[in-house]
Design a protein around this motif. Structure first.
Motif: not given
Length: 69
Positions: A30-47
């Protein structure tokens, strides 16, 4: 969801498997997912985000081009 799927795809049984460890991992995920959501989008989301930003800027009328004609 991604982290949960990764956890379910175990390659083997763990040596120290317990409910406490499962609870800890869920909290950690849960903490890792929250940290990932706070940063720039990755992969297909960024594209997709980049594509939509480019297509929106191409649809905007260019005021300089309108005054040249």
């Amino acid at each position: 969801m991604m982290l949960k799927s990764m956890r379910q795809a175990k390659l083997g049984d763990e040596l120290f498997d317990s409910k406490a460890l499962d609870t800890f991992r869920e909290m950690q995920d849960g903490k890792v997912a929250a940290a990932m959501a706070d940063h720039a989008p990755l992969g297909i989301g960024k594209a997709v985000t980049d594509f939509l930003a480019r297509s929106q800027s191409e649809l905007q009328p260019n005021p300089a081009a309108a005054t040249d004609k």
